[in-house]
Design a protein around this motif. Sequence first.
Motif, PDB file in Angstrom:
ATOM      1  N   VAL A 173      44.070  -4.190  69.424  1.00  0.00           N
ATOM      2  CA  VAL A 173      44.156  -3.169  70.410  1.00  0.00           C
ATOM      3  C   VAL A 173      43.054  -2.463  70.629  1.00  0.00           C
ATOM      4  CG1 VAL A 173      45.864  -2.047  71.272  1.00  0.00           C
ATOM      5  CG2 VAL A 173      46.490  -4.485  71.171  1.00  0.00           C
TER       6      VAL A 173
ATOM      7  N   ASP B 289      40.459   9.108  75.750  1.00  0.00           N
ATOM      8  CA  ASP B 289      42.034   8.702  74.854  1.00  0.00           C
ATOM      9  C   ASP B 289      41.943   8.647  73.401  1.00  0.00           C
ATOM     10  OD1 ASP B 289      44.501   7.423  74.962  1.00  0.00           O
ATOM     11  OD2 ASP B 289      44.096   5.759  75.245  1.00  0.00           O
TER      12      ASP B 289
ATOM     13  N   ALA C 232      43.483   1.757  82.198  1.00  0.00           N
ATOM     14  CA  ALA C 232      43.499   2.028  81.581  1.00  0.00           C
ATOM     15  C   ALA C 232      43.117   3.230  80.731  1.00  0.00           C
ATOM     16  CB  ALA C 232      41.802   1.685  80.070  1.00  0.00           C
ATOM     17  N   GLN C 233      43.770   4.487  79.660  1.00  0.00           N
ATOM     18  CA  GLN C 233      43.710   6.008  79.753  1.00  0.00           C
ATOM     19  C   GLN C 233      41.766   6.013  79.904  1.00  0.00           C
ATOM     20  OE1 GLN C 233      45.743   7.326  79.324  1.00  0.00           O
ATOM     21  NE2 GLN C 233      47.091   6.013  79.937  1.00  0.00           N
TER      22      GLN C 233
ATOM     23  N   MET D  76      36.229  -0.014  75.700  1.00  0.00           N
ATOM     24  CA  MET D  76      36.492   0.100  76.677  1.00  0.00           C
ATOM     25  C   MET D  76      36.238   1.471  76.693  1.00  0.00           C
ATOM     26  SD  MET D  76      38.498  -1.340  78.940  1.00  0.00           S
ATOM     27  CE  MET D  76      39.592  -0.210  79.474  1.00  0.00           C
ATOM     28  N   SER D  77      36.273   2.607  75.826  1.00  0.00           N
ATOM     29  CA  SER D  77      35.232   3.735  75.659  1.00  0.00           C
ATOM     30  C   SER D  77      33.471   3.669  75.880  1.00  0.00           C
ATOM     31  CB  SER D  77      35.972   4.232  74.256  1.00  0.00           C
ATOM     32  OG  SER D  77      35.901   5.806  73.991  1.00  0.00           O
TER      33      SER D  77
ATOM     34  N   TYR E 117      44.607   7.259  71.473  1.00  0.00           N
ATOM     35  CA  TYR E 117      45.071   6.069  71.207  1.00  0.00           C
ATOM     36  C   TYR E 117      43.692   5.774  69.998  1.00  0.00           C
ATOM     37  CZ  TYR E 117      47.929   2.067  70.266  1.00  0.00           C
ATOM     38  OH  TYR E 117      48.498   0.277  69.929  1.00  0.00           O
ATOM     39  N   ALA E 118      42.562   5.485  70.583  1.00  0.00           N
ATOM     40  CA  ALA E 118      41.617   4.800  70.460  1.00  0.00           C
ATOM     41  C   ALA E 118      41.301   5.098  69.170  1.00  0.00           C
ATOM     42  CB  ALA E 118      40.410   4.985  71.654  1.00  0.00           C
TER      43      ALA E 118
ATOM     44  N   ARG F 107      40.007  -1.113  73.000  1.00  0.00           N
ATOM     45  CA  ARG F 107      40.085   0.038  73.523  1.00  0.00           C
ATOM     46  C   ARG F 107      38.964   0.918  73.060  1.00  0.00           C
ATOM     47  NH1 ARG F 107      43.327   3.566  74.861  1.00  0.00           N
ATOM     48  NH2 ARG F 107      45.877   2.872  76.116  1.00  0.00           N
ATOM     49  N   ASN F 108      37.871   0.764  71.747  1.00  0.00           N
ATOM     50  CA  ASN F 108      36.555   1.368  71.636  1.00  0.00           C
ATOM     51  C   ASN F 108      35.096   0.886  72.111  1.00  0.00           C
ATOM     52  OD1 ASN F 108      37.821   2.890  69.599  1.00  0.00           O
ATOM     53  ND2 ASN F 108      37.785   1.540  67.854  1.00  0.00           N
TER      54      ASN F 108
END
Length: 111
Positions: free
Chosen positions: A41, A26, A21-22, A48-49, A28-29, A45-46
């Motif tokens: 998605v 990122d 992942a970025q 992950m962040s 994109y999030a 991503r949120n």
Amino acid sequence: DALFLHGQERSLTHNGEYRTAQPANDSYAKAVMPCSTDKGVMNFRNWMSQFAGGFIPFKGDTRMPAADNEVVFDVWNGHTKHCKYCLTALRRIKKIRSLTFLMASLVATIR
């Protein structure tokens, strides 16, 4: 697309740049996506962040052996047999195909 993604993944691995992942910054999030299918998605991503530091470190084998085309393009085992929407559509198509064959046989018999 699957063939290109697999090739890109192998290239990144070969160059030592493979990450799952970025980083946490990122952009994109933070994007606004108009489609409801993007919500999963965005939530991932949120998550992950916030909870995973922006990426999940890959600790497996990074040699990435070449995949056979049958494996890369196997849509049935990779998606369709697990997707209730695709399975429903497949059942409907099979019913329509059977009905169409029956109707064609009936029309051929009548003529």
